[in-house]
Motif scaffolding. Structure first.
Motif, PDB file in Angstrom:
ATOM      1  N   TYR A  59       0.761  -1.125  -0.046  1.00 34.53           N
ATOM      2  CA  TYR A  59      -0.019   0.004   0.087  1.00 34.53           C
ATOM      3  C   TYR A  59       0.734   1.363   0.012  1.00 34.53           C
ATOM      4  N   VAL A  60       0.736   2.068  -0.977  1.00 33.39           N
ATOM      5  CA  VAL A  60       1.611   3.140  -1.279  1.00 33.39           C
ATOM      6  C   VAL A  60       0.788   4.527  -1.397  1.00 33.39           C
ATOM      7  N   GLU A  61       1.612   5.744  -1.190  1.00 30.26           N
ATOM      8  CA  GLU A  61       1.049   7.058  -1.557  1.00 30.26           C
ATOM      9  C   GLU A  61       2.008   7.815  -2.466  1.00 30.26           C
ATOM     10  N   ILE A  62       1.666   8.859  -3.136  1.00 30.59           N
ATOM     11  CA  ILE A  62       2.624   9.419  -4.039  1.00 30.59           C
ATOM     12  C   ILE A  62       2.130  10.808  -4.178  1.00 30.59           C
ATOM     13  N   ASP A  63       2.897  11.884  -4.238  1.00 31.07           N
ATOM     14  CA  ASP A  63       2.865  12.993  -4.576  1.00 31.07           C
ATOM     15  C   ASP A  63       3.064  13.335  -6.099  1.00 31.07           C
ATOM     16  N   VAL A  64       1.989  13.659  -6.903  1.00 31.77           N
ATOM     17  CA  VAL A  64       2.210  13.700  -8.478  1.00 31.77           C
ATOM     18  C   VAL A  64       2.447  15.326  -8.825  1.00 31.77           C
ATOM     19  N   ASP A  65       3.549  15.553  -9.296  1.00 27.83           N
ATOM     20  CA  ASP A  65       3.702  17.152  -9.644  1.00 27.83           C
ATOM     21  C   ASP A  65       3.552  17.116 -11.249  1.00 27.83           C
ATOM     22  N   TYR A  66       3.951  16.010 -12.092  1.00 28.70           N
ATOM     23  CA  TYR A  66       3.970  16.175 -13.363  1.00 28.70           C
ATOM     24  C   TYR A  66       3.157  14.818 -13.889  1.00 28.70           C
ATOM     25  N   ALA A  67       2.438  15.026 -14.944  1.00 28.32           N
ATOM     26  CA  ALA A  67       1.741  13.814 -15.607  1.00 28.32           C
ATOM     27  C   ALA A  67       2.015  13.908 -16.998  1.00 28.32           C
ATOM     28  N   PHE A  68       1.641  12.552 -17.748  1.00 30.08           N
ATOM     29  CA  PHE A  68       2.179  12.434 -19.121  1.00 30.08           C
ATOM     30  C   PHE A  68       1.121  12.077 -19.743  1.00 30.08           C
ATOM     31  N   TYR A  69       0.109  12.143 -19.576  1.00 32.61           N
ATOM     32  CA  TYR A  69      -1.124  11.739 -20.238  1.00 32.61           C
ATOM     33  C   TYR A  69      -1.423   9.986 -20.149  1.00 32.61           C
ATOM     34  N   LEU A 115      -5.749  14.763 -13.125  1.00 35.44           N
ATOM     35  CA  LEU A 115      -4.546  14.195 -13.922  1.00 35.44           C
ATOM     36  C   LEU A 115      -4.632  14.854 -15.442  1.00 35.44           C
ATOM     37  N   GLU A 116      -5.907  14.970 -15.904  1.00 42.12           N
ATOM     38  CA  GLU A 116      -5.763  15.095 -17.411  1.00 42.12           C
ATOM     39  C   GLU A 116      -5.272  16.757 -17.302  1.00 42.12           C
ATOM     40  N   ALA A 117      -5.840  17.531 -16.531  1.00 46.45           N
ATOM     41  CA  ALA A 117      -5.566  18.975 -16.381  1.00 46.45           C
ATOM     42  C   ALA A 117      -3.866  19.001 -15.983  1.00 46.45           C
ATOM     43  N   LEU A 118      -3.328  17.809 -15.178  1.00 46.03           N
ATOM     44  CA  LEU A 118      -1.877  18.314 -14.863  1.00 46.03           C
ATOM     45  C   LEU A 118      -1.034  17.761 -15.812  1.00 46.03           C
ATOM     46  N   SER A 119      -1.659  17.080 -16.674  1.00 47.13           N
ATOM     47  CA  SER A 119      -1.022  16.798 -17.898  1.00 47.13           C
ATOM     48  C   SER A 119      -0.921  17.657 -19.348  1.00 47.13           C
ATOM     49  N   ASP A 120      -2.169  18.395 -19.147  1.00 49.83           N
ATOM     50  CA  ASP A 120      -2.089  19.792 -19.995  1.00 49.83           C
ATOM     51  C   ASP A 120      -1.019  20.629 -19.556  1.00 49.83           C
ATOM     52  N   TYR A 121      -0.651  20.796 -18.254  1.00 50.36           N
ATOM     53  CA  TYR A 121       0.020  21.765 -17.793  1.00 50.36           C
ATOM     54  C   TYR A 121       1.650  21.373 -17.764  1.00 50.36           C
ATOM     55  N   THR A 122       1.688  20.016 -17.702  1.00 47.13           N
ATOM     56  CA  THR A 122       3.023  19.476 -17.876  1.00 47.13           C
ATOM     57  C   THR A 122       3.386  19.666 -19.221  1.00 47.13           C
ATOM     58  N   TRP A 123       2.671  19.605 -20.259  1.00 46.86           N
ATOM     59  CA  TRP A 123       2.939  19.629 -21.656  1.00 46.86           C
ATOM     60  C   TRP A 123       2.643  21.080 -22.281  1.00 46.86           C
TER      61      TRP A 123
END
Length: 219
Positions: A59-69, A115-123
């Motif tokens: 069982y895990v946790e993660i902070d996501v600053d960037y996403a790639f779709y 996540l989709e919004a973060l992917s848009d921001y990443t790219w």
């Protein structure tokens, strides 16, 4: 006499459905209780962990600053005609302290907007930064199909971004940074829902068993 036997048979038919419902209810409730307990315990932080710390079912946790779709999706087909996308696998970074690796993040289709919004921001497709996204869940082993989709997606991503054709050596290097796992996102609310559903189904099963035992005696 005929009517009585027919009525008795009717209630005897409740036995098997009752047992099935009890089993299903116990499974749902047990899974919900187990997952809820684990999510409230010590979680492996995938931002600071090392590759040697990883193992399926942790069982895990993660902070996501960037996403790639999303690199692949699950599609459910009903009656061989109607298709519905149930969930997506997004490409994200993990183990940043050790070295930056790629891993999949499995999320329900209805929950993917951030996540989709973060992917848009990443790219740079959007100037709106949704901020860091925090997720908890379970680490699952990726099968060959999921790994194949992720591998081809990463190859295409690099070739498109840098306008190059990757060599076999470069592909092998990228392969070494692809983790053979994905994170199945879970929520404490979802666990509580599973517990409630399990208890309700368990109660229905017990009720059917009680009817099976009592009613024939009263007819």
């Amino acid at each position: 006499m005929f009517n009585k036997n027919k009525r008795a048979k009717k209630f005897s038919d409740l036995l098997i459905p009752g047992i099935i419902l009890i089993i299903i209810g116990i499974v749902f409730a047990f899974q919900g209780i187990r997952d809820y307990s684990k999510l409230n315990g010590d979680l492996l932080n995938l931002n600071t962990a090392s590759e040697k710390d990883l193992d399926a079912d942790k069982y895990v946790e993660i902070d996501v600053d960037y996403a790639f779709y999303s690199f692949c999706e699950n599609v459910e087909t009903t009656n061989y005609v109607f298709k519905r996308t149930t969930d997506q696998y997004y490409l994200i970074s993990a183990l940043i302290k050790d070295n930056e690796y790629y891993i999949g993040l499995n999320i329900a289709e209805s929950k993917k907007s951030e996540l989709e919004a973060l992917s848009d921001y990443t790219w740079s497709q959007s100037g709106a930064d949704p901020g860091t996204l925090h997720y908890i869940g379970k680490l699952c082993k990726s099968d060959s199909e999921i790994m194949g989709y992720m591998r081809n997606y990463i190859y295409d991503m690099y070739e498109s971004a840098y306008d190059i054709t990757l060599t076999s050596t470069e592909k092998a290097t990228l392969d070494s940074y692809m983790l053979p796992y994905y994170i199945k996102i879970m929520t404490k609310e979802g666990c509580r829902t599973s517990i409630i559903i399990g208890l309700v189904v368990l109660g229905l099963g017990i009720l059917l068993i009680i009817l099976r035992i009592i009613r024939p005696k009263n007819t």
